[in-house]
Scaffold this motif. Structure first.
Motif, PDB file in Angstrom:
ATOM      1  N   TYR A 287       0.812  -1.219   0.000  1.00 22.83           N
ATOM      2  CA  TYR A 287       0.000   0.000   0.000  1.00 22.83           C
ATOM      3  C   TYR A 287       0.844   1.267   0.000  1.00 22.83           C
ATOM      4  O   TYR A 287       0.564   2.217  -0.737  1.00 22.83           O
ATOM      5  CB  TYR A 287      -0.943   0.001   1.211  1.00 22.83           C
ATOM      6  CG  TYR A 287      -1.949  -1.116   1.195  1.00 22.83           C
ATOM      7  CD1 TYR A 287      -2.794  -1.314   0.107  1.00 22.83           C
ATOM      8  CD2 TYR A 287      -2.050  -2.005   2.278  1.00 22.83           C
ATOM      9  CE1 TYR A 287      -3.708  -2.362   0.086  1.00 22.83           C
ATOM     10  CE2 TYR A 287      -2.968  -3.043   2.272  1.00 22.83           C
ATOM     11  CZ  TYR A 287      -3.787  -3.224   1.170  1.00 22.83           C
ATOM     12  OH  TYR A 287      -4.676  -4.256   1.156  1.00 22.83           O
ATOM     13  N   GLU A 299      -2.013   8.197   7.367  1.00 25.21           N
ATOM     14  CA  GLU A 299      -3.239   7.898   8.114  1.00 25.21           C
ATOM     15  C   GLU A 299      -4.014   6.762   7.445  1.00 25.21           C
ATOM     16  O   GLU A 299      -4.499   5.838   8.102  1.00 25.21           O
ATOM     17  CB  GLU A 299      -4.112   9.149   8.183  1.00 25.21           C
ATOM     18  CG  GLU A 299      -5.495   8.891   8.775  1.00 25.21           C
ATOM     19  CD  GLU A 299      -6.502   9.977   8.406  1.00 25.21           C
ATOM     20  OE1 GLU A 299      -7.705   9.713   8.547  1.00 25.21           O
ATOM     21  OE2 GLU A 299      -6.060  11.071   7.971  1.00 25.21           O
ATOM     22  N   PHE A 300      -4.135   6.833   6.128  1.00 26.43           N
ATOM     23  CA  PHE A 300      -4.859   5.797   5.398  1.00 26.43           C
ATOM     24  C   PHE A 300      -4.084   4.481   5.409  1.00 26.43           C
ATOM     25  O   PHE A 300      -4.666   3.404   5.548  1.00 26.43           O
ATOM     26  CB  PHE A 300      -5.125   6.244   3.961  1.00 26.43           C
ATOM     27  CG  PHE A 300      -6.116   7.360   3.849  1.00 26.43           C
ATOM     28  CD1 PHE A 300      -7.477   7.099   3.901  1.00 26.43           C
ATOM     29  CD2 PHE A 300      -5.699   8.670   3.702  1.00 26.43           C
ATOM     30  CE1 PHE A 300      -8.403   8.129   3.799  1.00 26.43           C
ATOM     31  CE2 PHE A 300      -6.615   9.706   3.594  1.00 26.43           C
ATOM     32  CZ  PHE A 300      -7.975   9.439   3.640  1.00 26.43           C
ATOM     33  N   ARG A 303      -4.548   2.452   8.497  1.00 25.67           N
ATOM     34  CA  ARG A 303      -5.817   1.727   8.512  1.00 25.67           C
ATOM     35  C   ARG A 303      -5.765   0.520   7.584  1.00 25.67           C
ATOM     36  O   ARG A 303      -6.251  -0.566   7.928  1.00 25.67           O
ATOM     37  CB  ARG A 303      -6.957   2.667   8.106  1.00 25.67           C
ATOM     38  CG  ARG A 303      -7.234   3.755   9.143  1.00 25.67           C
ATOM     39  CD  ARG A 303      -8.070   4.873   8.571  1.00 25.67           C
ATOM     40  NE  ARG A 303      -9.383   4.393   8.138  1.00 25.67           N
ATOM     41  CZ  ARG A 303     -10.227   5.119   7.399  1.00 25.67           C
ATOM     42  NH1 ARG A 303      -9.886   6.348   7.014  1.00 25.67           N
ATOM     43  NH2 ARG A 303     -11.395   4.628   7.061  1.00 25.67           N
ATOM     44  N   LEU A 304      -5.183   0.696   6.438  1.00 25.63           N
ATOM     45  CA  LEU A 304      -5.130  -0.387   5.451  1.00 25.63           C
ATOM     46  C   LEU A 304      -4.371  -1.600   5.980  1.00 25.63           C
ATOM     47  O   LEU A 304      -4.734  -2.739   5.689  1.00 25.63           O
ATOM     48  CB  LEU A 304      -4.470   0.107   4.153  1.00 25.63           C
ATOM     49  CG  LEU A 304      -5.307   1.073   3.306  1.00 25.63           C
ATOM     50  CD1 LEU A 304      -4.429   1.722   2.234  1.00 25.63           C
ATOM     51  CD2 LEU A 304      -6.490   0.361   2.655  1.00 25.63           C
ATOM     52  N   LEU A 307      -6.666  -3.619   8.741  1.00 27.23           N
ATOM     53  CA  LEU A 307      -7.960  -4.201   8.398  1.00 27.23           C
ATOM     54  C   LEU A 307      -7.812  -5.623   7.898  1.00 27.23           C
ATOM     55  O   LEU A 307      -6.826  -5.967   7.242  1.00 27.23           O
ATOM     56  CB  LEU A 307      -8.664  -3.347   7.338  1.00 27.23           C
ATOM     57  CG  LEU A 307      -9.121  -1.957   7.799  1.00 27.23           C
ATOM     58  CD1 LEU A 307      -9.558  -1.115   6.619  1.00 27.23           C
ATOM     59  CD2 LEU A 307     -10.254  -2.078   8.821  1.00 27.23           C
ATOM     60  N   ALA A 312     -13.773  -3.784   3.551  1.00 26.70           N
ATOM     61  CA  ALA A 312     -13.371  -2.636   4.359  1.00 26.70           C
ATOM     62  C   ALA A 312     -12.119  -1.987   3.775  1.00 26.70           C
ATOM     63  O   ALA A 312     -11.984  -0.757   3.755  1.00 26.70           O
ATOM     64  CB  ALA A 312     -13.139  -3.063   5.800  1.00 26.70           C
ATOM     65  N   ILE A 313     -11.204  -2.816   3.311  1.00 25.63           N
ATOM     66  CA  ILE A 313      -9.978  -2.295   2.686  1.00 25.63           C
ATOM     67  C   ILE A 313     -10.329  -1.505   1.436  1.00 25.63           C
ATOM     68  O   ILE A 313      -9.826  -0.390   1.209  1.00 25.63           O
ATOM     69  CB  ILE A 313      -9.022  -3.455   2.345  1.00 25.63           C
ATOM     70  CG1 ILE A 313      -8.502  -4.099   3.639  1.00 25.63           C
ATOM     71  CG2 ILE A 313      -7.859  -2.964   1.479  1.00 25.63           C
ATOM     72  CD1 ILE A 313      -7.743  -5.392   3.418  1.00 25.63           C
ATOM     73  N   SER A 315     -13.073  -0.058   0.802  1.00 21.33           N
ATOM     74  CA  SER A 315     -13.767   1.161   1.218  1.00 21.33           C
ATOM     75  C   SER A 315     -12.770   2.263   1.572  1.00 21.33           C
ATOM     76  O   SER A 315     -12.962   3.439   1.217  1.00 21.33           O
ATOM     77  CB  SER A 315     -14.669   0.853   2.412  1.00 21.33           C
ATOM     78  OG  SER A 315     -15.332   2.027   2.848  1.00 21.33           O
ATOM     79  N   VAL A 316     -11.688   1.891   2.253  1.00 19.93           N
ATOM     80  CA  VAL A 316     -10.652   2.877   2.572  1.00 19.93           C
ATOM     81  C   VAL A 316      -9.978   3.375   1.291  1.00 19.93           C
ATOM     82  O   VAL A 316      -9.691   4.575   1.157  1.00 19.93           O
ATOM     83  CB  VAL A 316      -9.604   2.277   3.538  1.00 19.93           C
ATOM     84  CG1 VAL A 316      -8.435   3.233   3.729  1.00 19.93           C
ATOM     85  CG2 VAL A 316     -10.242   1.952   4.879  1.00 19.93           C
ATOM     86  N   GLU A 319     -12.031   5.930  -0.143  1.00 18.73           N
ATOM     87  CA  GLU A 319     -11.846   7.192   0.582  1.00 18.73           C
ATOM     88  C   GLU A 319     -10.630   7.942   0.057  1.00 18.73           C
ATOM     89  O   GLU A 319     -10.649   9.168  -0.106  1.00 18.73           O
ATOM     90  CB  GLU A 319     -11.672   6.924   2.076  1.00 18.73           C
ATOM     91  CG  GLU A 319     -12.929   6.588   2.843  1.00 18.73           C
ATOM     92  CD  GLU A 319     -12.638   6.486   4.338  1.00 18.73           C
ATOM     93  OE1 GLU A 319     -12.066   7.442   4.894  1.00 18.73           O
ATOM     94  OE2 GLU A 319     -12.953   5.438   4.928  1.00 18.73           O
TER      95      GLU A 319
END
Length: 345
Positions: A287, A299-300, A303-304, A307, A312-313, A315-316, A319
């Protein structure tokens, strides 16, 4: 056109290097979609194949959308290499490649990889054994020699061609150089210009930009180039090189939308091949490289990499696409990773 027996490639093909723990099927598919012409599996132990290692057998997998693609094996025993070649034959890749270039101590100490460069008679016998054991075209990837005092690649090329290989890829360093210093393509050019050599000769080492690819094509006259480390996290290198060769124009950096799309494609293929959590875990290292250059992306990324649900991945990632819509990516120089920086000689 460039031909490896029955395999027809475009003029001056671009090859994706076989890289352990990198060149798995999901990564190869992404590179193919972005312009790589010829692909290789991660290298596979002949001992492991013959011993029916599940890990080695799994590396034989090739998706249809990757083709043409070949399986690369390594080893130092003629019988095992022949048996492994016969096993590979049954899985029907497009070709079989032999690794005589890996510099890692654990491989070299087995008398395999670039360790074979110290014994050209053995190298010739190993290659001949593979050629006889398979109906596939056999190719080889190797280095200039063991060290500065034994750059024997011209003899290597002649001897391996004589026992039946159909193409040769040369990394422009010795084994003892590992990935240090600058790759020397002048000896690759000597092999290509040898009137005895009639098989395709591909060059490898330090190609990190379209401009360098064009310069080396014109300066050294090879039949094609192999790109390895520059493609890690940047599969667009292949389309950029092809465009520059064809037009002399540099493509802009891939857009945010393209980067997110590749992340999703890579994730889907990773889930398809590895399954469930293994597919998700294997993507976590990718990523940051795919999204490199976006301000505040940490920040992203945080989260990646935590998860565990594919939706959900995604979805991020959506974003990310919304947040950075219209953001103009800047072209940054590709940094080549030294795979074996801490590997003892």
């Amino acid at each position: 056109m460039v031909k490896i027996e029955h395999i027809t490639l475009p003029e001056f093909p671009l090859l994706l290097a076989p890289m352990e723990d990198v060149s798995d099927p999901p990564f190869r598919v992404v590179c193919k979609a972005n312009g790589a012409d010829l692909l290789y599996t991660e290298f596979i132990s002949s001992e492991g194949l013959v011993g029916d290692s599940a890990k080695c057998r799994r590396k034989l997998d090739i998706f249809d959308e990757e083709r043409p693609a070949g399986v690369q094996i390594f080893g130092g025993d003629e019988g095992r290499m022949a048996q492994a070649s016969a096993i590979v034959d049954l899985t029907k890749p497009d070709f079989l490649d032999i690794n005589f270039g890996c510099p890692v101590k654990g491989i070299v100490s087995q008398g395999a990889g670039s360790g074979v460069l110290k014994n050209l008679d053995l190298m010739t016998r190993l290659t001949a054994a593979c050629v006889k054991a398979t109906s596939l075209p056999v190719t080889v990837k190797t280095r200039l020699g063991w060290d500065e005092d034994s750059k024997n690649i011209e003899e290597v090329a002649e001897r391996l061609q004589d026992v039946g290989i159909k193409a040769l890829t040369i990394h422009g360093r010795t084994r003892c150089q590992m990935y240090k210093g600058e790759a020397d393509w002048s000896l690759i050019a000597k092999v290509k210009n040898n009137p005895r050599i009639h098989i395709p000769i591909f060059g490898n080492g330090d190609i990190d930009s379209p401009q360098k690819a064009k310069e080396y094509k014109e300066r050294f006259g090879v039949d094609g180039i192999m790109i390895g480390r520059a493609a890690i996290g940047y599969p667009w290198i292949f389309r950029e090189v092809r465009h520059f060769l064809n037009t002399g124009q540099e493509l802009p950096a891939p857009t945010v939308a393209e980067r997110v799309a590749v992340c999703k494609q890579h994730l889907d293929k990773s889930l398809q091949w590895r399954g469930g959590q293994a597919g998700i875990y294997s993507m976590r290292r990718h990523y940051l490289t795919y999204l490199k250059g976006l301000p505040g992306i940490k920040e992203f990324r945080n989260r990646l990499v935590t998860l565990s649900d594919p939706e959900a991945i995604k979805s991020v990632l959506d974003e990310v696409l919304r947040k950075y819509e219209g953001f103009e990516m800047e072209k940054e120089p590709i940094q080549l990773i030294d795979y074996h920086e801490n590997c003892p000689i």
